[in-house]
Write a protein that holds these residues in place. Structure first.
Motif, mmCIF file in Angstrom:
data_model
loop_
_atom_site.group_PDB
_atom_site.id
_atom_site.type_symbol
_atom_site.label_atom_id
_atom_site.label_comp_id
_atom_site.label_asym_id
_atom_site.label_seq_id
_atom_site.Cartn_x
_atom_site.Cartn_y
_atom_site.Cartn_z
ATOM 1 N N ALA A 19 -7.671 0.048 9.200
ATOM 2 C CA ALA A 19 -6.990 1.012 8.073
ATOM 3 C C ALA A 19 -6.383 -0.206 7.057
ATOM 4 O O ALA A 19 -6.435 0.066 5.936
ATOM 5 N N MET A 20 -5.669 -1.179 7.717
ATOM 6 C CA MET A 20 -4.995 -2.136 6.901
ATOM 7 C C MET A 20 -6.001 -2.989 5.934
ATOM 8 O O MET A 20 -5.477 -3.026 4.644
ATOM 9 N N MET A 21 -7.026 -3.308 6.493
ATOM 10 C CA MET A 21 -8.054 -3.966 5.558
ATOM 11 C C MET A 21 -8.648 -2.902 4.445
ATOM 12 O O MET A 21 -8.735 -3.426 3.253
ATOM 13 N N LEU A 22 -8.491 -1.939 4.867
ATOM 14 C CA LEU A 22 -9.199 -0.878 3.811
ATOM 15 C C LEU A 22 -7.962 -0.831 2.648
ATOM 16 O O LEU A 22 -8.154 -0.674 1.377
ATOM 17 N N ILE A 23 -6.774 -0.854 2.967
ATOM 18 C CA ILE A 23 -5.650 -0.989 2.147
ATOM 19 C C ILE A 23 -5.735 -2.004 1.495
ATOM 20 O O ILE A 23 -5.588 -1.943 -0.041
ATOM 21 N N LEU A 24 -5.953 -3.195 1.989
ATOM 22 C CA LEU A 24 -5.905 -4.460 1.235
ATOM 23 C C LEU A 24 -6.995 -4.439 0.279
ATOM 24 O O LEU A 24 -6.570 -5.080 -0.871
ATOM 25 N N VAL A 25 -7.983 -4.236 0.859
ATOM 26 C CA VAL A 25 -9.288 -4.143 -0.454
ATOM 27 C C VAL A 25 -9.339 -3.092 -1.484
ATOM 28 O O VAL A 25 -9.318 -3.161 -2.662
ATOM 29 N N GLY A 26 -9.139 -1.873 -0.837
ATOM 30 C CA GLY A 26 -9.215 -0.704 -1.787
ATOM 31 C C GLY A 26 -8.144 -0.090 -2.490
ATOM 32 O O GLY A 26 -8.283 0.147 -3.763
ATOM 33 N N PRO A 64 -5.311 5.153 -3.886
ATOM 34 C CA PRO A 64 -3.920 4.947 -3.522
ATOM 35 C C PRO A 64 -3.742 4.474 -2.178
ATOM 36 O O PRO A 64 -4.721 4.723 -1.117
ATOM 37 N N SER A 65 -2.732 3.705 -1.845
ATOM 38 C CA SER A 65 -2.534 3.213 -0.284
ATOM 39 C C SER A 65 -2.106 4.356 0.857
ATOM 40 O O SER A 65 -2.249 4.021 1.849
ATOM 41 N N GLY A 66 -1.561 5.282 0.227
ATOM 42 C CA GLY A 66 -1.037 6.378 1.168
ATOM 43 C C GLY A 66 -0.755 7.615 0.376
ATOM 44 O O GLY A 66 -0.832 7.796 -0.639
ATOM 45 N N GLY A 67 -0.269 8.609 1.468
ATOM 46 C CA GLY A 67 0.030 9.727 0.764
ATOM 47 C C GLY A 67 -0.925 10.867 0.702
ATOM 48 O O GLY A 67 -2.236 10.374 0.881
ATOM 49 N N ALA A 76 -11.354 5.066 7.224
ATOM 50 C CA ALA A 76 -11.074 4.433 8.474
ATOM 51 C C ALA A 76 -11.442 5.414 9.718
ATOM 52 O O ALA A 76 -11.861 4.755 10.719
ATOM 53 N N LEU A 77 -11.346 6.706 9.436
ATOM 54 C CA LEU A 77 -11.877 7.543 10.638
ATOM 55 C C LEU A 77 -13.449 7.518 10.870
ATOM 56 O O LEU A 77 -13.871 7.538 11.869
ATOM 57 N N ALA A 78 -14.018 7.458 9.443
ATOM 58 C CA ALA A 78 -15.455 7.690 9.606
ATOM 59 C C ALA A 78 -16.184 6.498 10.160
ATOM 60 O O ALA A 78 -17.345 6.482 10.976
ATOM 61 N N ILE A 79 -15.791 5.368 9.761
ATOM 62 C CA ILE A 79 -16.481 4.170 10.048
ATOM 63 C C ILE A 79 -17.012 3.694 11.477
ATOM 64 O O ILE A 79 -18.039 3.771 11.914
ATOM 65 N N PRO A 80 -15.826 3.915 12.417
ATOM 66 C CA PRO A 80 -16.258 3.725 13.863
ATOM 67 C C PRO A 80 -17.201 4.881 14.426
ATOM 68 O O PRO A 80 -18.029 4.532 15.255
ATOM 69 N N ASN A 81 -17.075 6.124 13.871
ATOM 70 C CA ASN A 81 -17.869 6.995 14.300
ATOM 71 C C ASN A 81 -19.240 7.009 13.770
ATOM 72 O O ASN A 81 -20.275 7.166 14.539
ATOM 73 N N ILE A 82 -19.658 6.595 12.548
ATOM 74 C CA ILE A 82 -20.829 6.066 12.063
ATOM 75 C C ILE A 82 -21.544 5.202 13.052
ATOM 76 O O ILE A 82 -22.699 5.379 13.279
ATOM 77 N N ILE A 100 -0.364 4.993 9.227
ATOM 78 C CA ILE A 100 -0.365 3.931 8.531
ATOM 79 C C ILE A 100 -0.738 4.418 6.808
ATOM 80 O O ILE A 100 -0.231 3.914 5.848
ATOM 81 N N PHE A 101 -1.513 5.646 6.891
ATOM 82 C CA PHE A 101 -1.582 5.940 5.333
ATOM 83 C C PHE A 101 -0.502 7.191 5.184
ATOM 84 O O PHE A 101 -0.767 7.734 4.140
#
Length: 325
Positions: free
Chosen positions: A150-157, A165-168, A197-203, A270-271
């Motif tokens: 989740a933090m890497m997605l916020i950093l990159v995205g 947006p990073s949150g909300g 962040a939720l989908a990637i491990p499930n993929i 985190i989000f």
């Protein structure tokens, strides 16, 4: 009679599960601290104030009696009033449910078809560069902790590119008496990073399961017969392989969807996503016992319902289940 016996058996199991969950949750939340100190002002409260608050909350009773009162109230649909928000606990949980439901649904809508498709192709081309790459990527995705992902997605995205947006939760629109983010462009933009962040491990999980099933089915006689008849690889995969590997995939999708509804605590925190998971972790920290118990009860019921739906879906997917019933 057979189906009725099965249904009664499942209902009995669900009832025992709910009782066990409520007992474990009740003892657990009562062993982590006294909520009275979060209700009164500890700097100005006198011992009489603390004693009065304890009696008002019913915490002066033995724990077994508190549990029986709780069960009696739950049977009548009353989970109590939140110590912190001063609202009915169950209504508070239901007010957070649309945010969690839409986040989990969109994450699974991404994960299920993408993971199944990748697994089918990798299983069909077992040993190829695509298969080896998919295996290594899935191991990495399953090994990465959700908070780090989740933090890497916020950093990159959000920070480096500024694309999302990073949150909300963003802007919402009203539908069926509830507020939904996916009905507005701004809300959809806010959904992208937490859903990924939720989908990637499930993929990764679904792809690995789908791949192993495809390899097994590809070596069976009826698949060889289809190939000998001259059917295309795409037709064999979609018409013959996919239905035969769908039962375990549906099982894992149902379990993972329930897990996302119940335990997306890290991603929601985190989000800053205002869902059930964030409400649960906030309520545990504040010792808001009615909200914790209402949330745990909702989670247990959600798992029971999802498992029942998965069992029913077996009969739709697999004719052998219908015939045996």
């Amino acid at each position: 009679m057979g189906m009725i016996s099965v249904a009664l058996g499942r209902l009995s199991q669900a009832f025992l599960l709910l009782i066990a969950m409520s007992l474990i949750g009740f003892i657990g939340i009562h062993s982590v601290g006294n909520p009275v100190f979060n209700v009164v002002n500890v700097e100005t409260a006198t011992p009489e104030d603390i004693r009065a608050a304890t009696i008002a909350l019913g915490l002066n009773q033995p724990i077994w009696r508190q549990y029986l009162v709780f069960i009696g109230n739950v049977v009548s649909g009353n989970f109590g009033i939140s110590y912190i928000y001063h609202l009915p606990a169950f209504d508070l949980v239901m007010s957070k449910l649309p945010a969690t439901l839409e986040l989990a649904s969109i994450a699974m809508l991404i994960a299920a078809p993408l993971g199944t498709g990748l697994g089918l192709v990798a299983g069909r081309r077992s040993g190829s560069l695509f298969d080896r790459t998919m295996l290594k990527a899935s191991v990495s995705a399953l090994s990465i902790p959700s908070f780090w992902l989740a933090m890497m997605l916020i950093l990159v995205g959000a920070i480096l590119t500024g694309w999302f947006p990073s949150g909300g939760r963003g802007a919402t629109a009203s539908f069926l008496g509830q507020e939904w983010s996916f009905l507005t462009a701004n809300g959809l933009w806010h959904l992208v990073l937490p859903a990924l962040a939720l989908a990637i491990p499930n993929i990764a999980l679904i792809a690995r399961l789908s791949r192993s099933g495809t390899i097994e089915v590809e070596n069976l006689d009826y698949t060889r017969f289809c190939r000998a008849k001259g059917l295309s690889s795409q037709r064999i995969l979609l018409r013959h392989t996919l239905p035969n590997i769908s039962v375990p995939i549906v099982t894992i999708i149902g379990l993972q969807f329930g897990g996302m509804l119940a335990f997306a605590v890290v991603v929601e925190s985190i989000f800053s996503w205002p869902g059930v998971g964030k409400l649960l972790i906030d309520s545990i920290q504040l010792l808001d016992r009615p909200v914790v118990m209402a949330t745990l009860t909702f989670i247990a019921v959600a798992f029971v319902v999802l498992n029942a739906l998965v069992d029913l879906f077996y009969a739709v997917l697999d004719p052998r289940v219908r015939l045996s019933s």
